[in-house]
Design a protein around this motif. Structure first.
Motif, PDB file in Angstrom:
ATOM      1  N   VAL A 140       0.928  -1.060  -0.159  1.00 50.34           N
ATOM      2  CA  VAL A 140      -0.009  -0.124  -0.087  1.00 50.34           C
ATOM      3  C   VAL A 140       0.844   1.158   0.068  1.00 50.34           C
ATOM      4  N   VAL A 141       0.449   2.141  -0.884  1.00 52.94           N
ATOM      5  CA  VAL A 141       1.439   3.360  -0.895  1.00 52.94           C
ATOM      6  C   VAL A 141       0.369   4.353  -0.137  1.00 52.94           C
ATOM      7  N   PRO A 142       0.980   5.018   0.971  1.00 51.02           N
ATOM      8  CA  PRO A 142       0.330   5.926   1.810  1.00 51.02           C
ATOM      9  C   PRO A 142       0.107   7.289   0.883  1.00 51.02           C
ATOM     10  N   GLY A 143      -0.728   8.069   1.273  1.00 49.95           N
ATOM     11  CA  GLY A 143      -1.142   9.447   0.918  1.00 49.95           C
ATOM     12  C   GLY A 143      -0.054  10.382   1.359  1.00 49.95           C
ATOM     13  N   LYS A 144       0.487  10.075   2.714  1.00 55.50           N
ATOM     14  CA  LYS A 144       1.377  11.047   3.356  1.00 55.50           C
ATOM     15  C   LYS A 144       2.417  10.068   4.298  1.00 55.50           C
ATOM     16  N   PRO A 145       3.340  10.655   4.430  1.00 55.45           N
ATOM     17  CA  PRO A 145       4.275   9.947   5.426  1.00 55.45           C
ATOM     18  C   PRO A 145       3.831   9.879   6.966  1.00 55.45           C
ATOM     19  N   ILE A 146       3.939   8.613   7.293  1.00 57.00           N
ATOM     20  CA  ILE A 146       3.640   8.293   8.902  1.00 57.00           C
ATOM     21  C   ILE A 146       4.276   9.348   9.768  1.00 57.00           C
ATOM     22  N   LEU A 147       5.632   9.689   9.351  1.00 51.17           N
ATOM     23  CA  LEU A 147       6.299  10.773  10.464  1.00 51.17           C
ATOM     24  C   LEU A 147       6.234  12.233  10.012  1.00 51.17           C
ATOM     25  N   VAL A 148       6.181  13.233  10.983  1.00 50.28           N
ATOM     26  CA  VAL A 148       6.129  14.413  10.904  1.00 50.28           C
ATOM     27  C   VAL A 148       7.483  15.231  11.828  1.00 50.28           C
ATOM     28  N   HIS A 149       7.716  16.318  11.419  1.00 50.75           N
ATOM     29  CA  HIS A 149       8.967  16.863  12.167  1.00 50.75           C
ATOM     30  C   HIS A 149       8.184  18.179  12.913  1.00 50.75           C
ATOM     31  N   ILE A 201      10.749  14.109  15.767  1.00 52.14           N
ATOM     32  CA  ILE A 201      10.590  13.258  14.981  1.00 52.14           C
ATOM     33  C   ILE A 201       9.256  12.418  15.434  1.00 52.14           C
ATOM     34  N   ARG A 204       2.750  11.155  12.619  1.00 53.47           N
ATOM     35  CA  ARG A 204       1.406  12.224  12.252  1.00 53.47           C
ATOM     36  C   ARG A 204       0.307  12.004  13.112  1.00 53.47           C
ATOM     37  N   THR A 214       9.771   9.485  17.730  1.00 49.82           N
ATOM     38  CA  THR A 214      10.223   8.332  17.346  1.00 49.82           C
ATOM     39  C   THR A 214      11.753   9.078  17.774  1.00 49.82           C
TER      40      THR A 214
ATOM     41  N   SER B   2      14.036  12.202   7.495  1.00 47.32           N
ATOM     42  CA  SER B   2      13.635  11.006   7.856  1.00 47.32           C
ATOM     43  C   SER B   2      13.174  10.100   6.630  1.00 47.32           C
ATOM     44  N   ILE B   7      16.378   8.168  10.850  1.00 48.06           N
ATOM     45  CA  ILE B   7      16.470   9.447  11.241  1.00 48.06           C
ATOM     46  C   ILE B   7      17.965   9.826  10.602  1.00 48.06           C
ATOM     47  N   VAL B  27       8.458   1.306  -0.565  1.00 40.94           N
ATOM     48  CA  VAL B  27       7.996   2.720  -0.323  1.00 40.94           C
ATOM     49  C   VAL B  27       8.743   3.380   0.576  1.00 40.94           C
ATOM     50  N   GLU B  29       9.334   6.791   2.403  1.00 44.17           N
ATOM     51  CA  GLU B  29       8.490   7.967   2.827  1.00 44.17           C
ATOM     52  C   GLU B  29       9.488   9.161   3.462  1.00 44.17           C
ATOM     53  N   VAL B  31      10.846  12.768   4.721  1.00 42.70           N
ATOM     54  CA  VAL B  31      10.471  13.875   5.047  1.00 42.70           C
ATOM     55  C   VAL B  31      11.747  14.711   5.602  1.00 42.70           C
ATOM     56  N   SER B  33      13.032  18.317   6.790  1.00 51.28           N
ATOM     57  CA  SER B  33      12.730  19.654   7.521  1.00 51.28           C
ATOM     58  C   SER B  33      14.115  20.406   7.849  1.00 51.28           C
ATOM     59  N   GLU B  39       9.016  22.355   6.276  1.00 55.10           N
ATOM     60  CA  GLU B  39       9.104  20.981   6.091  1.00 55.10           C
ATOM     61  C   GLU B  39       8.321  20.643   4.903  1.00 55.10           C
ATOM     62  N   ASP B  41       7.642  16.666   2.286  1.00 55.12           N
ATOM     63  CA  ASP B  41       7.726  15.219   2.259  1.00 55.12           C
ATOM     64  C   ASP B  41       7.300  14.809   0.705  1.00 55.12           C
ATOM     65  N   ILE B  43       6.572  10.791  -1.292  1.00 54.42           N
ATOM     66  CA  ILE B  43       6.594   9.301  -1.187  1.00 54.42           C
ATOM     67  C   ILE B  43       7.238   8.785  -2.324  1.00 54.42           C
TER      68      ILE B  43
END
Lengths: 258, 53
Positions: A140-149, A201, A204, A214, B2, B7, B27, B29, B31, B33, B39, B41, B43
């Protein structure tokens, strides 16, 4: 499954991200050099094609080698899946007990029951003796990365328990910490105190609940905001978006011979 | 930066980073910043298919 490790050099792909970010940060950003690696370009292009033909792998079918498909799930069950390709054609796949289901947010626990109509997926498949396409893996290709900063000044910190930061807009974020939370770089881990300038990190936030960090990147003192008083964070100059990139970012990646 | 759960601390400017791949689709992902809180991102799906002899 035997894992192979290869080295992937993401050169201008990531640089293009930085380029875009630089444009966000400053209208007078200097031009970033662009590099092209022909072989790698094909690799990135391949990831964006929706049909095996465009992917350049159609001949592999004749050699009974896996072929990659990318598209949207049109129908899914425990034993089969129908994929709609970019050209709106559909392809049917058989799912068996060896089919791997990969969903980033679920790790190894993903099953066919987690596949939902409308999801974007890539499928690695191979024809069996009767000519039926059997899915080896479905990712599955996610719409947005799981992680944010999140970037800010530490206002509260209890090692291995919680950390709270205040961003440049004065908004505070609190994160749970565990033994698994990475503090980077290692040689600045002991510099993590109230008042430190850090990037957190974290996952989301989709639930509104507590978030577990993380990782924590402790920035050197010389990049801290110039005026910081406890409780009254003074932000650095706010980036102004005054122009839009006019070029399509050039992306290249290289996969050296193994 | 990341990439998935890993990281990386990078310097400003052009840079590259190696990440491990597994057979099939990968895949990534990504990101990125900066210290100003900007930031971005992306994929990216990368296919790795070892050559069969």
């Amino acid at each position: 499954m035997k894992k192979f490790f290869a080295t992937l050099a993401i050169v201008v792909l990531v640089a293009s991200l930085i380029t875009s970010m630089t444009v966000m940060a400053s209208s007078s950003a200097s031009q970033v050099s662009k590099k092209k690696t022909p072989g790698a370009q094909a690799t990135v292009n391949a990831s964006r094609k929706e049909t095996p033909k465009a992917h350049g792998n159609q001949n592999n079918q004749n050699k009974n080698q896996p072929v990659h498909y990318s598209g949207i799930i049109a129908a899914s069950s425990a034993t089969s899946l129908t994929l709609t390709l970019e050209n709106q054609s559909t392809v049917d796949f058989m799912i068996d007990s060896n089919t791997q289901i990969k969903i980033p947010s679920l790790g190894n626990s993903a099953t066919t029951g987690n596949l939902i109509v409308g999801q974007k997926v890539t499928i690695r498949a191979m024809k069996n003796e009767s000519g039926t396409l059997v899915a080896l893996s479905i990712s599955v290709v996610p719409g947005k990365p799981i992680l944010v900063h999140r970037v800010g000044i530490v206002t509260e910190y209890t090692p291995a328990v919680t950390i709270t930061i205040m961003d440049k807009y004065g908004k505070t974020f609190t994160f749970l910490l565990t033994d698994q939370t990475k503090i980077l770089p290692a040689d600045r881990a002991d510099k993590l105190v109230v008042g430190s300038f850090v990037t957190i990190i974290c996952p989301r936030d989709v639930t509104g609940g507590s978030l577990t960090a993380t990782g924590i990147v402790v920035h050197p003192a010389n990049v801290e905001p110039t005026e910081t008083v406890e409780g009254t964070y003074t932000e650095t100059p706010t980036p102004t978006i005054t122009e839009t990139p006019t070029e399509t970012p050039t992306e290249t990646a290289t996969i050296p011979a193994i | 930066m990341s990439v998935n759960d890993e990281i990386y601390i990078l310097q400003a400017g052009d840079f590259k980073q190696s990440v491990p791949l597994v057979e099939g689709s990968n895949v990534l992902e990504i990101v990125v910043s900066d210290t100003s809180g900007n930031e971005i991102d992306q994929i990216v799906t990368v296919y790795y298919e070892p050559v069969q002899e």
